[in-house]
Design an enzyme around this catalytic site. Structure first.
Site, PDB file in Angstrom:
ATOM      1  N   ASP A   1       0.836  -1.206   0.000  1.00 47.64           N
ATOM      2  CA  ASP A   1       0.000   0.000   0.000  1.00 47.64           C
ATOM      3  C   ASP A   1       0.869   1.253   0.000  1.00 47.64           C
ATOM      4  O   ASP A   1       0.597   2.220  -0.722  1.00 47.64           O
ATOM      5  CB  ASP A   1      -0.923  -0.020   1.227  1.00 47.64           C
ATOM      6  CG  ASP A   1      -1.943   1.111   1.211  1.00 47.64           C
ATOM      7  OD1 ASP A   1      -2.373   1.512   0.117  1.00 47.64           O
ATOM      8  OD2 ASP A   1      -2.314   1.587   2.297  1.00 47.64           O
TER       9      ASP A   1
ATOM     10  N   ARG B   1     -10.434   9.181 -12.893  1.00 49.35           N
ATOM     11  CA  ARG B   1      -9.881   9.386 -11.548  1.00 49.35           C
ATOM     12  C   ARG B   1      -9.112   8.165 -11.058  1.00 49.35           C
ATOM     13  O   ARG B   1      -8.584   8.176  -9.955  1.00 49.35           O
ATOM     14  CB  ARG B   1     -11.008   9.681 -10.553  1.00 49.35           C
ATOM     15  CG  ARG B   1     -11.631  11.076 -10.679  1.00 49.35           C
ATOM     16  CD  ARG B   1     -12.783  11.199  -9.681  1.00 49.35           C
ATOM     17  NE  ARG B   1     -12.334  11.003  -8.308  1.00 49.35           N
ATOM     18  CZ  ARG B   1     -13.093  10.463  -7.329  1.00 49.35           C
ATOM     19  NH1 ARG B   1     -14.304  10.047  -7.584  1.00 49.35           N
ATOM     20  NH2 ARG B   1     -12.620  10.341  -6.100  1.00 49.35           N
ATOM     21  N   LYS B   2      -9.123   7.066 -11.825  1.00 52.93           N
ATOM     22  CA  LYS B   2      -8.534   5.809 -11.351  1.00 52.93           C
ATOM     23  C   LYS B   2      -7.110   5.598 -11.859  1.00 52.93           C
ATOM     24  O   LYS B   2      -6.837   5.765 -13.040  1.00 52.93           O
ATOM     25  CB  LYS B   2      -9.395   4.615 -11.787  1.00 52.93           C
ATOM     26  CG  LYS B   2     -10.796   4.607 -11.190  1.00 52.93           C
ATOM     27  CD  LYS B   2     -11.609   3.433 -11.737  1.00 52.93           C
ATOM     28  CE  LYS B   2     -13.023   3.442 -11.148  1.00 52.93           C
ATOM     29  NZ  LYS B   2     -13.876   2.423 -11.784  1.00 52.93           N
TER      30      LYS B   2
END
Lengths: 255, 255
Positions: free
Chosen positions: B175, B220-221
């Site tokens: 992450d 937006r991805k």
């Protein structure tokens, strides 16, 4: 994904009864009393951590737990032991799982594995002793319903986005809860896959309710569903699936 | 999933040159010199952490870094500044990203956001100061190739399975790396999905090489691919995909 998570038995947020840690401590002392004589264990059992030489059970309440964390804890803990019509007590549907910062295989009765690894090693989720600073959580198992719940309060040392819990800390709790659940369902397992959808961020210091339920098993594979919500279940923070592979511990330890 | 991860530019494990922290420190001092007068900053800059009042940059080598960690660090760090034919130096293809334990938006030039959240908050991956105990890592960015690499050495406080790094700690590093990469590609982002395949466990204390590469962007991805391997790339530990959503910081902060 994640839509199949069963959310039965949502708790009402009322304090059922205030249970001290007393009734639980003697059981734990007996379980890990190996190296001590019984009298010493009884005496030590009356002292709180850090004065007790017994391993600290991190799943028991401490002063950092907020009202929502305590309410959810009481909700499930009060169902671990229930009164019968005859006025005696018997096992309830839920069981609180103790939690230590060393590898203690409580699942199969307290086999202490950490002797064979470096003595400094500590469980990732319990590596900070300061109460309330990092992972505060308690896990309950419902064997009959094949469900596990975890009440989790994320402290200020878990920051990711400003003011919110790190996505990795959420993933860690999902892995911990579903992994624990899978090990109760299928014996020793290793995580093979985690698929995590982050729906809304979790503010630092807040309490969330995590639920793990069995999706299915296929041979060595155990598939679980996991949902992280606000304490009353109204807001979904995270949804995830977990796949766990049954292993022999000897395989992992290279024996 | 994960098979499309590009692994170009695998480093040979040879020490290119030993660079001290000296050339980097003055830059960092200038960036965070706001509250101090210049003379004091210069003086403080000569002292090592923890005697310096400057924020500690956790991405710089310390004595806990093993030979494999140092070799990979040197491999990429030596490509951050390269010599020209004229004998001067110029920027190389890689850039080392500094790393602090507070929210410091180095991506946009050191905006200090933590004033608006509780002052005790610390970045999850940098919440333990003891060198070598938890997350030791350094991240490098290659803007042109749209790649990020991270050299990660997992300490004894990250235990999950006996003797091995917790799946949640691996997820945390995935992450962290992919999120950092996505923010360089697309500006402020939040993690929307992580899909992680755990192939083989990572022993505590060992070094792994992590690579993040851009899969694609859609509105937006931002979709990223991430691979965790042994230092020479021969063994795959983990493969993952990450999906990040562009956000405005005001949205997250509730402003």
């Amino acid at each position: 994904m994640g839509t199949g998570v069963r959310m039965a038995g949502r708790p009402a947020l009322t304090v059922k009864r205030l249970m001290g840690v007393g009734p639980v401590a003697p059981l734990i002392n007996r379980r890990f009393a190996g190296p001590f004589n019984t009298d010493f264990v009884r005496a030590a059992g009356t002292l709180p951590w850090p004065f007790s030489s017994q391993p600290r059970d991190f799943s028991l309440p401490n002063s950092s737990w907020g009202p929502e964390m305590m309410q959810l804890y009481e909700h499930y803990n009060s169902q671990c032991e229930v009164e019968t019509d005859a006025g005696t007590t018997k096992k309830g549907p839920w069981r609180r799982l103790p939690s230590y910062n060393r590898i203690l295989k409580y699942a199969t009765g307290g086999v202490h594995l950490s002797k064979i690894i470096q003595s400094k090693a500590r469980l990732f989720t319990r590596n900070i002793k300061v109460e309330g600073a990092a992972f505060e959580y308690v896990t309950f198992l419902n064997k009959e319903e094949r469900r596990c719940v975890c009440v989790f309060q994320g402290g200020h040392l878990l920051e990711g986005p400003p003011g919110h819990v790190h996505g990795g800390a959420i993933a860690t709790m999902i892995d911990t809860l579903t992994g624990t659940h899978a090990s109760f369902l299928s014996g020793p397992v290793m995580t093979a896959n985690l698929n995590i959808n982050y729906r809304s961020p979790i503010p630092l210091g807040s309490t969330v309710l995590m639920e793990s339920s069995l999706d299915r098993t296929e041979g060595r594979k155990t598939f679980l569903l996991c949902k992280v919500t606000s304490p009353d279940g109204s807001k979904i923070h995270t949804e995830a699936t977990g796949l766990f592979l049954s292993i022999s511990m000897r395989h992992l330890l290279g024996a």
